[in-house]
Design a protein around this motif. Structure first.
Motif: not given
Length: 306
Positions: A34-39, A220-230, A289-294
């Motif tokens: 949440l802090l990563g998304a806000a920043f 398969v949207l879940s891993p795609i969204m995580v890969s997008a942030t990273l 990266n914090y957004m990707g972890d979340g």
């Protein structure tokens, strides 16, 4: 005796909870995400809306104001040519984030396409995975340097000095960062092919194109969204490395990596010139990266169901 049926009726009548609300609740409980998304939202607002407030030309040269420290007129100081560092930081952030987002999009399209084709069509799996392994085995930085040296002049003549190098860097980062997405998507597609709803759709003669677009891709949207942030973070770091080596954008077209490269000659006299772009790159990559972890935790049904 009369209360029990009423409670059961209320529980039965309760509407089903939306999956994305569960994802949002889990993401919101991750303080770092949440802090990563806000920043990251703050960074986006600063670099894209900041120039509307701080209306100073980042390329304007004022020799009389060169090498000044932070002041009211120049909060981040000026460089060796008298250009305002804050204006150049805002302009550089636009370019760095544009490169990161565009290269991430290209990487996701390639990775998702190859992963779905390899996982769904077994006859293509061997060739596509060997291609993926080949790209993973190649040394990334030397490959980037070779591609840039080969195609830089041609793209500059076609799209202009700035447009050509932008297209080249986005293309180079995109075609060298899709492999992890392809492997993850392929694994999920292989697992989905054995699910009952896919087997049922196949038994009634659903065409492959409809099967992929209606049943495979939404799951398969879940891993795609995580890969997008990273992928955004990796693209920003790669662009910064290329600019730091002097192979990215020209000096009059600032990016965070280019600002860092131009400031290294003045590190001892003016260390703040290195601190500002380095801090911007580090904090942006850390927030993404914090957004990707979340997102990874929020989209994992094993964690979301706890």
């Amino acid at each position: 005796m009369t209360d029990a049926p009423m409670i059961e009726t209320m529980e039965i009548a309760r509407p089903p909870r939306n999956q994305w609300l569960d994802v949002w609740d889990q993401f919101r409980s991750h303080r770092g995400a949440l802090l990563g998304a806000a920043f990251f939202a703050f960074i986006l607002a600063a670099v894209f809306l900041g120039p509307l407030i701080w209306q100073i030309d980042p390329t304007y040269i004022d020799i009389r104001a060169r090498n000044q420290g932070p002041s009211l007129a120049h909060p981040f100081g000026t460089d060796q040519l008298g250009r305002d560092t804050l204006a150049r930081m805002l302009a550089g952030g636009q370019v760095s984030l544009a490169v990161g987002l565009t290269a991430m999009g290209l990487s996701l399209v390639l990775g998702t396409l190859i992963g779905v084709l390899a996982g769904y069509f077994r006859r293509l799996d061997g060739a596509l995975m060997r291609l993926t392994d080949l790209f993973l085995a190649l040394p990334l930085l030397p490959l980037l340097l070779v591609i840039i040296m080969l195609f830089r002049d041609a793209l500059r003549s076609a799209f202009g000095p700035e447009g050509g190098i932008f297209v080249l860097i986005v293309f180079v980062i995109g075609i060298t960062s899709w492999m992890q997405t392809a492997r993850i998507v392929r694994g999920d597609v292989l697992a989905l092919k054995e699910q009952e709803f896919v087997l049922a759709a196949r038994s009634i003669g659903t065409p492959s194109r409809r099967m992929i677009t209606r049943h495979i891709l939404p799951n398969v949207l879940s891993p795609i969204m995580v890969s997008a942030t990273l992928g955004i973070a990796n693209a920003i770091i790669t662009e910064s490395a290329l600019s730091f080596l002097g192979l990215g954008f020209p000096s009059d077209f600032p990016t965070w990596g280019r600002l860092l490269f131009d400031s290294t000659d003045y590190l001892q006299q003016y260390p703040e010139r290195v601190i500002w772009p380095g801090l911007a790159i580090s904090l942006t990559v850390l927030s993404v990266n914090y957004m990707g972890d979340g997102l990874r935790d929020a989209l994992d049904p094993r964690i979301r169901g706890r």
